[in-house]
Scaffold this motif. Structure first.
Motif, PDB file in Angstrom:
ATOM      1  N   SER A 107      15.260  29.998 -25.298  1.00  0.00           N
ATOM      2  CA  SER A 107      15.586  28.793 -26.136  1.00  0.00           C
ATOM      3  C   SER A 107      16.675  27.976 -25.421  1.00  0.00           C
ATOM      4  O   SER A 107      17.081  28.430 -24.334  1.00  0.00           O
ATOM      5  N   GLY A 108      16.476  26.577 -25.843  1.00  0.00           N
ATOM      6  CA  GLY A 108      17.400  25.465 -25.352  1.00  0.00           C
ATOM      7  C   GLY A 108      16.545  25.094 -24.076  1.00  0.00           C
ATOM      8  O   GLY A 108      15.178  25.182 -24.030  1.00  0.00           O
ATOM      9  N   LEU A 109      17.138  24.362 -23.165  1.00  0.00           N
ATOM     10  CA  LEU A 109      16.457  23.667 -22.076  1.00  0.00           C
ATOM     11  C   LEU A 109      15.987  24.756 -20.956  1.00  0.00           C
ATOM     12  O   LEU A 109      16.812  25.693 -20.388  1.00  0.00           O
ATOM     13  N   SER A 110      14.667  25.177 -21.167  1.00  0.00           N
ATOM     14  CA  SER A 110      13.957  26.078 -20.253  1.00  0.00           C
ATOM     15  C   SER A 110      13.758  25.791 -18.873  1.00  0.00           C
ATOM     16  O   SER A 110      13.727  26.467 -18.044  1.00  0.00           O
ATOM     17  N   SER A 111      13.562  24.435 -18.352  1.00  0.00           N
ATOM     18  CA  SER A 111      13.066  24.393 -16.855  1.00  0.00           C
ATOM     19  C   SER A 111      13.145  22.853 -16.848  1.00  0.00           C
ATOM     20  O   SER A 111      13.096  21.961 -17.749  1.00  0.00           O
ATOM     21  N   ILE A 112      13.456  22.435 -15.452  1.00  0.00           N
ATOM     22  CA  ILE A 112      13.756  20.888 -14.886  1.00  0.00           C
ATOM     23  C   ILE A 112      12.818  21.115 -13.733  1.00  0.00           C
ATOM     24  O   ILE A 112      12.903  21.902 -12.643  1.00  0.00           O
ATOM     25  N   GLN A 113      11.961  19.944 -13.451  1.00  0.00           N
ATOM     26  CA  GLN A 113      11.294  19.521 -12.099  1.00  0.00           C
ATOM     27  C   GLN A 113      11.832  18.084 -11.764  1.00  0.00           C
ATOM     28  O   GLN A 113      12.216  17.459 -12.417  1.00  0.00           O
ATOM     29  N   ALA A 114      12.145  18.184 -10.391  1.00  0.00           N
ATOM     30  CA  ALA A 114      12.300  16.849  -9.879  1.00  0.00           C
ATOM     31  C   ALA A 114      11.509  16.665  -8.504  1.00  0.00           C
ATOM     32  O   ALA A 114      11.754  17.596  -7.683  1.00  0.00           O
ATOM     33  N   GLY A 115      10.865  15.651  -8.312  1.00  0.00           N
ATOM     34  CA  GLY A 115       9.966  15.653  -7.284  1.00  0.00           C
ATOM     35  C   GLY A 115      10.086  14.126  -6.573  1.00  0.00           C
ATOM     36  O   GLY A 115      10.443  13.270  -7.287  1.00  0.00           O
ATOM     37  N   LEU A 116       9.362  14.191  -5.361  1.00  0.00           N
ATOM     38  CA  LEU A 116       9.657  12.910  -4.727  1.00  0.00           C
ATOM     39  C   LEU A 116       8.302  12.725  -3.929  1.00  0.00           C
ATOM     40  O   LEU A 116       8.204  13.485  -2.947  1.00  0.00           O
ATOM     41  N   ARG A 117       7.468  11.946  -4.009  1.00  0.00           N
ATOM     42  CA  ARG A 117       6.070  11.625  -3.583  1.00  0.00           C
ATOM     43  C   ARG A 117       5.888  10.342  -2.779  1.00  0.00           C
ATOM     44  O   ARG A 117       6.297   9.288  -3.448  1.00  0.00           O
ATOM     45  N   LEU A 118       5.421  10.175  -1.485  1.00  0.00           N
ATOM     46  CA  LEU A 118       5.124   9.103  -0.932  1.00  0.00           C
ATOM     47  C   LEU A 118       3.561   9.026  -0.724  1.00  0.00           C
ATOM     48  O   LEU A 118       2.883   9.754   0.037  1.00  0.00           O
ATOM     49  N   ARG A 119       3.107   8.029  -1.215  1.00  0.00           N
ATOM     50  CA  ARG A 119       1.684   7.809  -0.819  1.00  0.00           C
ATOM     51  C   ARG A 119       1.278   6.510  -0.510  1.00  0.00           C
ATOM     52  O   ARG A 119       1.656   5.608  -0.456  1.00  0.00           O
ATOM     53  N   TYR A 120      -0.108   6.766   0.033  1.00  0.00           N
ATOM     54  CA  TYR A 120      -0.572   5.438   0.614  1.00  0.00           C
ATOM     55  C   TYR A 120      -1.812   5.121   0.066  1.00  0.00           C
ATOM     56  O   TYR A 120      -2.861   5.940  -0.058  1.00  0.00           O
TER      57      TYR A 120
ATOM     58  N   ARG B 284       0.653  -1.306   0.118  1.00  0.00           N
ATOM     59  CA  ARG B 284       0.065   0.149   0.133  1.00  0.00           C
ATOM     60  C   ARG B 284       0.765   1.277  -0.003  1.00  0.00           C
ATOM     61  O   ARG B 284       0.494   2.213  -0.389  1.00  0.00           O
ATOM     62  N   LEU B 285       2.049   1.154   0.392  1.00  0.00           N
ATOM     63  CA  LEU B 285       2.954   2.435   0.631  1.00  0.00           C
ATOM     64  C   LEU B 285       4.208   2.303  -0.617  1.00  0.00           C
ATOM     65  O   LEU B 285       4.649   1.542  -0.841  1.00  0.00           O
ATOM     66  N   ILE B 286       3.962   3.430  -1.460  1.00  0.00           N
ATOM     67  CA  ILE B 286       4.547   3.797  -2.502  1.00  0.00           C
ATOM     68  C   ILE B 286       5.500   4.885  -2.905  1.00  0.00           C
ATOM     69  O   ILE B 286       4.916   5.974  -2.335  1.00  0.00           O
ATOM     70  N   LEU B 287       6.751   4.900  -3.027  1.00  0.00           N
ATOM     71  CA  LEU B 287       7.438   6.086  -3.143  1.00  0.00           C
ATOM     72  C   LEU B 287       7.623   6.241  -4.768  1.00  0.00           C
ATOM     73  O   LEU B 287       8.102   5.298  -5.475  1.00  0.00           O
ATOM     74  N   GLN B 288       7.301   7.490  -5.172  1.00  0.00           N
ATOM     75  CA  GLN B 288       7.369   7.941  -6.483  1.00  0.00           C
ATOM     76  C   GLN B 288       8.378   9.055  -6.892  1.00  0.00           C
ATOM     77  O   GLN B 288       7.894  10.054  -6.637  1.00  0.00           O
ATOM     78  N   PRO B 289       9.468   8.670  -7.413  1.00  0.00           N
ATOM     79  CA  PRO B 289      10.311   9.850  -8.116  1.00  0.00           C
ATOM     80  C   PRO B 289       9.689  10.175  -9.235  1.00  0.00           C
ATOM     81  O   PRO B 289       8.924   9.501 -10.222  1.00  0.00           O
ATOM     82  N   ARG B 290       9.774  11.373  -9.718  1.00  0.00           N
ATOM     83  CA  ARG B 290       9.343  12.179 -10.723  1.00  0.00           C
ATOM     84  C   ARG B 290      10.322  13.191 -11.117  1.00  0.00           C
ATOM     85  O   ARG B 290      10.819  13.945 -10.492  1.00  0.00           O
ATOM     86  N   VAL B 291      10.398  13.112 -12.875  1.00  0.00           N
ATOM     87  CA  VAL B 291      11.259  14.172 -13.372  1.00  0.00           C
ATOM     88  C   VAL B 291      10.544  14.639 -14.520  1.00  0.00           C
ATOM     89  O   VAL B 291      10.009  13.812 -15.368  1.00  0.00           O
ATOM     90  N   GLU B 292      10.516  15.934 -14.931  1.00  0.00           N
ATOM     91  CA  GLU B 292      10.015  16.651 -15.895  1.00  0.00           C
ATOM     92  C   GLU B 292      10.907  17.648 -16.566  1.00  0.00           C
ATOM     93  O   GLU B 292      11.615  18.565 -15.726  1.00  0.00           O
ATOM     94  N   ALA B 293      11.207  17.784 -17.964  1.00  0.00           N
ATOM     95  CA  ALA B 293      11.928  18.805 -18.432  1.00  0.00           C
ATOM     96  C   ALA B 293      11.444  19.262 -19.565  1.00  0.00           C
ATOM     97  O   ALA B 293      10.692  18.564 -20.265  1.00  0.00           O
ATOM     98  N   ALA B 294      11.595  20.575 -20.010  1.00  0.00           N
ATOM     99  CA  ALA B 294      11.153  21.191 -21.053  1.00  0.00           C
ATOM    100  C   ALA B 294      12.010  22.098 -21.826  1.00  0.00           C
ATOM    101  O   ALA B 294      13.082  22.452 -21.128  1.00  0.00           O
ATOM    102  N   VAL B 295      11.823  22.058 -23.173  1.00  0.00           N
ATOM    103  CA  VAL B 295      12.991  22.904 -24.043  1.00  0.00           C
ATOM    104  C   VAL B 295      12.020  23.677 -24.922  1.00  0.00           C
ATOM    105  O   VAL B 295      10.915  23.267 -25.373  1.00  0.00           O
ATOM    106  N   SER B 296      12.614  24.573 -25.342  1.00  0.00           N
ATOM    107  CA  SER B 296      12.034  25.391 -26.414  1.00  0.00           C
ATOM    108  C   SER B 296      13.092  25.975 -27.480  1.00  0.00           C
ATOM    109  O   SER B 296      14.313  25.804 -27.577  1.00  0.00           O
ATOM    110  N   ALA B 297      12.698  25.716 -28.961  1.00  0.00           N
ATOM    111  CA  ALA B 297      13.473  25.954 -29.936  1.00  0.00           C
ATOM    112  C   ALA B 297      13.864  27.330 -30.213  1.00  0.00           C
ATOM    113  O   ALA B 297      14.875  27.675 -30.825  1.00  0.00           O
ATOM    114  N   ARG B 298      13.225  28.293 -29.486  1.00  0.00           N
ATOM    115  CA  ARG B 298      13.444  29.769 -29.708  1.00  0.00           C
ATOM    116  C   ARG B 298      12.890  30.586 -28.552  1.00  0.00           C
ATOM    117  O   ARG B 298      12.131  29.944 -27.894  1.00  0.00           O
TER     118      ARG B 298
END
Length: 335
Positions: free
Chosen positions: A277-290, A254-268
């Motif tokens: 332009s280029g790699l515009s942002s990055i997100q990294a998260g860690l969630r523990l759910r039941y 019932r207990l799950i640990l979820q790592p999550r990563v998201e990256a966004a890029v733009s051509a201009r």
């Protein structure tokens, strides 16, 4: 009569004498118990000096010079006519000359085609509909307290589906920052991957609404990473892309640990969208759910967001922090 008597008399006397001799021949003999004599050694008198403790070799004295490996049981047999086929040899060509389905030899092609369509409709063309709320959460920490949603769903069969996605964020006080919704055609290209294409509509209360064409790939990567990647081409000519990856690590049932990563890029650069332009942002998260049930699972976690490059410069110019960390509380559900 007297002659008969004279003749039988000697015979009767001889029979009586024989009966008398049948008495036990040992009668009257003294049968004292004889003393037990030692068992006679069968090798007595033999010279055992040359014999060791091991049992004598039964082949001693035999000439083994001509003895080699066990004799071939087929020696002298003529085996030239025997086929020595490999155990994994392919089947003969005649075995593949018939139709792949035996029914094709009985029914004509039109009848078989109709039957197969009916079989697919009744057993293989299963229609399903699902809704997954991946994230419905509130964030607290750097910057204003915010809310966020990220959901998707589908309807269709195993190969062809209509897929929709939506996500957005805003202040907890009720002000919406931005939202997007996608309408996609999804086609399975392998057991674990779907190719998706469609349109995306962005809604921004403080900026321009934008429409994009979408081409994406969604599925399950090795080691059970769930991947959602897409490229977007707006009506203004802006080309952007986004990749999301998440993984469920079960600690218990019932207990799950979820790592999550998201990256966004733009051509201009797109200043009106706060994008560089280029790699515009990055997100990294860690969630523990039941999971109270498989369909209902609240969670807590932490998420770090960082704007990069010229995107960070645009955000800093507006007085916002391009780097922030928040504690999140939310819910994951599906039905």
């Amino acid at each position: 009569m007297s002659r008969l008597f004279l003749t039988l008399t000697p015979l009767l006397l001889a029979a009586g004498a024989a009966q008398a001799q049948s008495v036990d021949s040992h009668a009257g003999h003294h049968q004292a118990q004889p003393a037990t004599a030692p068992t006679v050694d069968p090798h007595a008198g033999h010279d055992g000096g040359k014999m060791d403790a091991q049992t004598a070799d039964p082949h001693a004295g035999h000439d083994r010079g001509a003895m080699g490996a066990p004799a071939d049981p087929h020696a002298g047999h003529d085996m030239s006519g025997m086929s020595m086929a490999a155990p994994n040899a392919p089947p003969p060509s005649a075995a593949l000359s018939s139709p792949a389905h035996a029914a094709d030899t009985v029914f004509d092609a039109q009848a078989m085609a109709a039957s197969r369509r009916l079989l697919i409709a009744e057993n293989g063309d299963v229609r399903t509909t699902g809704v997954v709320i991946d994230r419905l959460e509130a964030g607290f920490g750097d910057g204003p307290d915010a809310y966020l949603w990220d959901a998707q769903g589908w309807t269709g069969g195993d190969i062809h589906r209509f897929w929709w996605k939506t996500e957005g964020e805003g202040d907890l006080h009720g002000r919406l920052h931005e939202a997007e919704i996608q309408a996609l055609y999804s086609r399975a290209i392998s057991p674990f991957w779907n190719l998706q294409a469609g349109v995306r509509q962005d809604i921004r209360p403080d900026g321009p609404d934008t429409t994009h064409a979408v081409l994406g790939l969604q599925g399950l990567a090795p080691h059970w990473w769930e991947i959602d990647a897409a490229a977007f081409l707006s009506t203004r000519g802006d080309l952007t892309a986004k990749v999301e990856a998440e993984y469920d690590q079960r600690i218990t049932q019932r207990l799950i640990l979820q790592p999550r990563v998201e990256a966004a890029v733009s051509a201009r650069d797109a200043p009106e969208l706060d994008l560089g332009s280029g790699l515009s942002s990055i997100q990294a998260g860690l969630r523990l759910r039941y999971e109270f049930t498989r369909e209902f699972a609240p969670y807590v976690g932490v998420e770090w967001t960082r704007a990069l490059g010229s995107t960070a410069d645009l955000i800093a110019a507006q007085g916002d922090d391009p780097d922030k960390t928040q504690v999140v509380v939310g819910l994951k559900a599906w039905f």
